[in-house]
Design a protein around this motif. Structure first.
Motif, PDB file in Angstrom:
ATOM      1  N   LEU A 114     -11.683   7.646  47.573  1.00  0.00           N
ATOM      2  CA  LEU A 114     -12.033   6.297  48.008  1.00  0.00           C
ATOM      3  C   LEU A 114     -11.621   6.067  49.466  1.00  0.00           C
ATOM      4  O   LEU A 114     -12.354   5.416  50.230  1.00  0.00           O
ATOM      5  CB  LEU A 114     -11.352   5.269  47.100  1.00  0.00           C
ATOM      6  CG  LEU A 114     -11.722   3.799  47.333  1.00  0.00           C
ATOM      7  CD1 LEU A 114     -13.198   3.560  47.030  1.00  0.00           C
ATOM      8  CD2 LEU A 114     -10.861   2.888  46.465  1.00  0.00           C
ATOM      9  N   ALA A 115     -10.459   6.602  49.861  1.00  0.00           N
ATOM     10  CA  ALA A 115     -10.035   6.471  51.260  1.00  0.00           C
ATOM     11  C   ALA A 115     -10.952   7.264  52.185  1.00  0.00           C
ATOM     12  O   ALA A 115     -11.244   6.820  53.309  1.00  0.00           O
ATOM     13  CB  ALA A 115      -8.592   6.945  51.404  1.00  0.00           C
ATOM     14  N   MET A 116     -11.439   8.422  51.739  1.00  0.00           N
ATOM     15  CA  MET A 116     -12.387   9.189  52.556  1.00  0.00           C
ATOM     16  C   MET A 116     -13.712   8.452  52.681  1.00  0.00           C
ATOM     17  O   MET A 116     -14.350   8.485  53.744  1.00  0.00           O
ATOM     18  CB  MET A 116     -12.615  10.561  51.924  1.00  0.00           C
ATOM     19  CG  MET A 116     -11.395  11.452  51.924  1.00  0.00           C
ATOM     20  SD  MET A 116     -11.726  13.044  51.114  1.00  0.00           S
ATOM     21  CE  MET A 116     -10.100  13.791  51.156  1.00  0.00           C
ATOM     22  N   LEU A 117     -14.107   7.796  51.604  1.00  0.00           N
ATOM     23  CA  LEU A 117     -15.355   7.031  51.657  1.00  0.00           C
ATOM     24  C   LEU A 117     -15.223   5.831  52.591  1.00  0.00           C
ATOM     25  O   LEU A 117     -16.203   5.403  53.212  1.00  0.00           O
ATOM     26  CB  LEU A 117     -15.738   6.566  50.248  1.00  0.00           C
ATOM     27  CG  LEU A 117     -17.097   5.898  50.073  1.00  0.00           C
ATOM     28  CD1 LEU A 117     -18.228   6.857  50.453  1.00  0.00           C
ATOM     29  CD2 LEU A 117     -17.277   5.420  48.629  1.00  0.00           C
ATOM     30  N   ILE A 146     -13.915   5.804  55.406  1.00  0.00           N
ATOM     31  CA  ILE A 146     -14.069   6.205  56.807  1.00  0.00           C
ATOM     32  C   ILE A 146     -15.499   5.972  57.280  1.00  0.00           C
ATOM     33  O   ILE A 146     -15.738   5.583  58.431  1.00  0.00           O
ATOM     34  CB  ILE A 146     -13.675   7.687  56.979  1.00  0.00           C
ATOM     35  CG1 ILE A 146     -12.220   7.902  56.566  1.00  0.00           C
ATOM     36  CG2 ILE A 146     -13.883   8.146  58.418  1.00  0.00           C
ATOM     37  CD1 ILE A 146     -11.781   9.352  56.599  1.00  0.00           C
ATOM     38  N   VAL A 147     -16.477   6.162  56.384  1.00  0.00           N
ATOM     39  CA  VAL A 147     -17.894   6.105  56.775  1.00  0.00           C
ATOM     40  C   VAL A 147     -18.570   4.819  56.339  1.00  0.00           C
ATOM     41  O   VAL A 147     -19.699   4.552  56.774  1.00  0.00           O
ATOM     42  CB  VAL A 147     -18.642   7.318  56.192  1.00  0.00           C
ATOM     43  CG1 VAL A 147     -18.099   8.610  56.794  1.00  0.00           C
ATOM     44  CG2 VAL A 147     -18.524   7.358  54.668  1.00  0.00           C
ATOM     45  N   MET A 148     -17.955   4.017  55.460  1.00  0.00           N
ATOM     46  CA  MET A 148     -18.600   2.790  54.993  1.00  0.00           C
ATOM     47  C   MET A 148     -17.560   1.695  54.764  1.00  0.00           C
ATOM     48  O   MET A 148     -16.354   1.973  54.666  1.00  0.00           O
ATOM     49  CB  MET A 148     -19.384   3.035  53.704  1.00  0.00           C
ATOM     50  CG  MET A 148     -18.539   3.447  52.518  1.00  0.00           C
ATOM     51  SD  MET A 148     -19.493   3.570  50.988  1.00  0.00           S
ATOM     52  CE  MET A 148     -19.999   1.864  50.752  1.00  0.00           C
ATOM     53  N   ASP A 149     -18.025   0.491  54.696  1.00  0.00           N
ATOM     54  CA  ASP A 149     -17.165  -0.670  54.470  1.00  0.00           C
ATOM     55  C   ASP A 149     -16.964  -0.863  52.964  1.00  0.00           C
ATOM     56  O   ASP A 149     -17.922  -0.938  52.197  1.00  0.00           O
ATOM     57  CB  ASP A 149     -17.797  -1.911  55.093  1.00  0.00           C
ATOM     58  CG  ASP A 149     -16.868  -3.119  55.043  1.00  0.00           C
ATOM     59  OD1 ASP A 149     -15.661  -2.914  54.783  1.00  0.00           O
ATOM     60  OD2 ASP A 149     -17.348  -4.241  55.276  1.00  0.00           O
ATOM     61  N   LEU A 150     -15.691  -0.962  52.545  1.00  0.00           N
ATOM     62  CA  LEU A 150     -15.372  -1.101  51.128  1.00  0.00           C
ATOM     63  C   LEU A 150     -15.037  -2.529  50.725  1.00  0.00           C
ATOM     64  O   LEU A 150     -14.589  -2.756  49.596  1.00  0.00           O
ATOM     65  CB  LEU A 150     -14.183  -0.188  50.777  1.00  0.00           C
ATOM     66  CG  LEU A 150     -14.394   1.315  50.970  1.00  0.00           C
ATOM     67  CD1 LEU A 150     -13.123   2.076  50.662  1.00  0.00           C
ATOM     68  CD2 LEU A 150     -15.550   1.814  50.102  1.00  0.00           C
ATOM     69  N   THR A 151     -15.261  -3.474  51.597  1.00  0.00           N
ATOM     70  CA  THR A 151     -14.907  -4.862  51.274  1.00  0.00           C
ATOM     71  C   THR A 151     -15.988  -5.565  50.453  1.00  0.00           C
ATOM     72  O   THR A 151     -15.767  -6.704  50.022  1.00  0.00           O
ATOM     73  CB  THR A 151     -14.660  -5.652  52.571  1.00  0.00           C
ATOM     74  OG1 THR A 151     -15.828  -5.572  53.413  1.00  0.00           O
ATOM     75  CG2 THR A 151     -13.461  -5.083  53.313  1.00  0.00           C
ATOM     76  N   GLY A 152     -17.115  -4.919  50.220  1.00  0.00           N
ATOM     77  CA  GLY A 152     -18.192  -5.552  49.463  1.00  0.00           C
ATOM     78  C   GLY A 152     -18.061  -5.308  47.968  1.00  0.00           C
ATOM     79  O   GLY A 152     -16.998  -4.932  47.440  1.00  0.00           O
ATOM     80  N   THR A 153     -19.176  -5.512  47.284  1.00  0.00           N
ATOM     81  CA  THR A 153     -19.200  -5.368  45.826  1.00  0.00           C
ATOM     82  C   THR A 153     -18.997  -3.912  45.396  1.00  0.00           C
ATOM     83  O   THR A 153     -18.299  -3.635  44.412  1.00  0.00           O
ATOM     84  CB  THR A 153     -20.531  -5.887  45.274  1.00  0.00           C
ATOM     85  OG1 THR A 153     -20.752  -7.234  45.728  1.00  0.00           O
ATOM     86  CG2 THR A 153     -20.530  -5.875  43.756  1.00  0.00           C
ATOM     87  N   ILE A 179      -4.381  -1.780  50.557  1.00  0.00           N
ATOM     88  CA  ILE A 179      -4.264  -1.306  51.937  1.00  0.00           C
ATOM     89  C   ILE A 179      -5.372  -0.302  52.282  1.00  0.00           C
ATOM     90  O   ILE A 179      -5.661  -0.080  53.449  1.00  0.00           O
ATOM     91  CB  ILE A 179      -2.873  -0.671  52.184  1.00  0.00           C
ATOM     92  CG1 ILE A 179      -2.669   0.578  51.315  1.00  0.00           C
ATOM     93  CG2 ILE A 179      -1.767  -1.680  51.945  1.00  0.00           C
ATOM     94  CD1 ILE A 179      -1.374   1.300  51.596  1.00  0.00           C
ATOM     95  N   THR A 180      -5.984   0.285  51.234  1.00  0.00           N
ATOM     96  CA  THR A 180      -7.102   1.204  51.496  1.00  0.00           C
ATOM     97  C   THR A 180      -8.382   0.437  51.831  1.00  0.00           C
ATOM     98  O   THR A 180      -9.139   0.838  52.732  1.00  0.00           O
ATOM     99  CB  THR A 180      -7.340   2.103  50.267  1.00  0.00           C
ATOM    100  OG1 THR A 180      -6.141   2.837  49.983  1.00  0.00           O
ATOM    101  CG2 THR A 180      -8.476   3.082  50.515  1.00  0.00           C
ATOM    102  N   ILE A 181      -8.592  -0.659  51.137  1.00  0.00           N
ATOM    103  CA  ILE A 181      -9.834  -1.425  51.339  1.00  0.00           C
ATOM    104  C   ILE A 181      -9.720  -2.313  52.574  1.00  0.00           C
ATOM    105  O   ILE A 181     -10.613  -2.370  53.430  1.00  0.00           O
ATOM    106  CB  ILE A 181     -10.147  -2.256  50.088  1.00  0.00           C
ATOM    107  CG1 ILE A 181     -10.418  -1.328  48.904  1.00  0.00           C
ATOM    108  CG2 ILE A 181     -11.352  -3.168  50.344  1.00  0.00           C
ATOM    109  CD1 ILE A 181     -10.612  -2.066  47.609  1.00  0.00           C
ATOM    110  N   TYR A 182      -8.610  -3.020  52.663  1.00  0.00           N
ATOM    111  CA  TYR A 182      -8.482  -4.013  53.737  1.00  0.00           C
ATOM    112  C   TYR A 182      -7.586  -3.493  54.862  1.00  0.00           C
ATOM    113  O   TYR A 182      -7.291  -4.182  55.799  1.00  0.00           O
ATOM    114  CB  TYR A 182      -7.905  -5.308  53.181  1.00  0.00           C
ATOM    115  CG  TYR A 182      -8.775  -5.915  52.096  1.00  0.00           C
ATOM    116  CD1 TYR A 182      -9.944  -6.599  52.440  1.00  0.00           C
ATOM    117  CD2 TYR A 182      -8.447  -5.800  50.749  1.00  0.00           C
ATOM    118  CE1 TYR A 182     -10.735  -7.152  51.455  1.00  0.00           C
ATOM    119  CE2 TYR A 182      -9.237  -6.362  49.759  1.00  0.00           C
ATOM    120  CZ  TYR A 182     -10.386  -7.025  50.115  1.00  0.00           C
ATOM    121  OH  TYR A 182     -11.188  -7.579  49.129  1.00  0.00           O
TER     122      TYR A 182
END
Length: 259
Positions: free
Chosen positions: A193-196, A198-205, A256-259
């Motif tokens: 999830l932390a690697m993902l 790097i390339v995309m925003d994880l704050t969405g759904t 802390i990974t998402i935000y």
């Protein structure tokens, strides 16, 4: 005989001693003649050319008297000091077992995988340290410098979890380092999830859904390894009570990974 030779050499030794005493007792401000004489006698005695002492004289022993025993000096060397062939490997002395690291990592990724109790309760910290470092590196690549939060949350959370397990379990094998090992290995599902991130925003759904699945995944793996390690019926009956603080701890890492 040896006694006669000792008596004959005693005056010579006495003369040598007298000359040395004479040299050491000379005043520092003696006249030049006495100083030159003293230096000449000193050089003759040291070179062995004077008649004060014959350095080539060796004691002679009669055929009936045995010579004095000669002392021999031997130093005992430990037998295991140079035994390098029987020494264990360096990784074994450091407590690093790559087979245990692989098996425990696979148990964290696949919670249903069978694993031995001694491997589950291993206090190895090589894998957790590498996983925490990899998580911090992934967050750094995404623009977040959270190395202090990662290690701070880990130490504080494992200390609290060790206290809870010590109060709930009747086993005396509960310690801080084994809890850190289990918690660190079960942190492995957070790395993809932390690697993902790097390339995309994880704050969405999508990020919220993936974070929820990852939190449940890590919690289930951690509680299962704790059950295998302690092998206590009370822990199996209170599985949900243990899963609650474990879930909160992994949620903090996901935040802390998402935000």
């Amino acid at each position: 005989s040896f006694g006669d030779h000792a008596k004959s050499t005693t005056p010579q030794l006495f003369h040598v001693h007298s000359v040395r005493v004479f040299f050491t007792s000379l005043p520092s401000h003696s006249d030049l003649h006495c100083s030159e004489m003293a230096n000449e006698i000193r050089s003759q005695v040291l070179d062995g050319t004077s008649g004060w002492y014959d350095s080539s004289a060796q004691p002679s022993y009669s055929s009936g008297a045995p010579p004095p025993p000669q002392q021999s000096y031997a130093f005992a060397v430990p037998a295991d000091e140079d035994d390098f062939e029987n020494e264990p490997p360096l990784l074994e002395e450091l407590g690093i077992n790559f087979q245990h690291i692989y098996v425990k990592s696979m148990a964290a990724v696949w919670p249903t995988k069978q694993i031995a109790a001694d491997v589950a309760g291993d206090a190895d910290l090589t894998g957790p340290l590498l996983f925490c470092l990899a998580l911090g590196t992934c967050l750094l690549l995404s623009g977040k410098l959270h190395f202090g939060y990662i290690y701070g949350f880990s130490v504080f959370g494992c200390a609290c979890l060790s206290l809870v397990l010590g109060l709930m379990s009747s086993s005396e094998s509960v310690n801080f380092w084994r809890v850190c090992s289990i918690f660190g290995y079960c942190l492995l599902p957070v790395l993809p999830l932390a690697m993902l991130g790097i390339v995309m925003d994880l704050t969405g759904t999508v990020g919220l859904a993936l974070s929820t699945i990852t939190a449940l995944w890590c919690t289930y793996s951690c509680t299962r390894l704790i059950e295998l390690w302690l092998d206590d019926s009370r822990i199996e009956q209170q599985r949900l009570l243990i899963a609650y603080p474990v879930l909160l701890l992994y949620v903090s890492f996901l935040l802390i990974t998402i935000y």
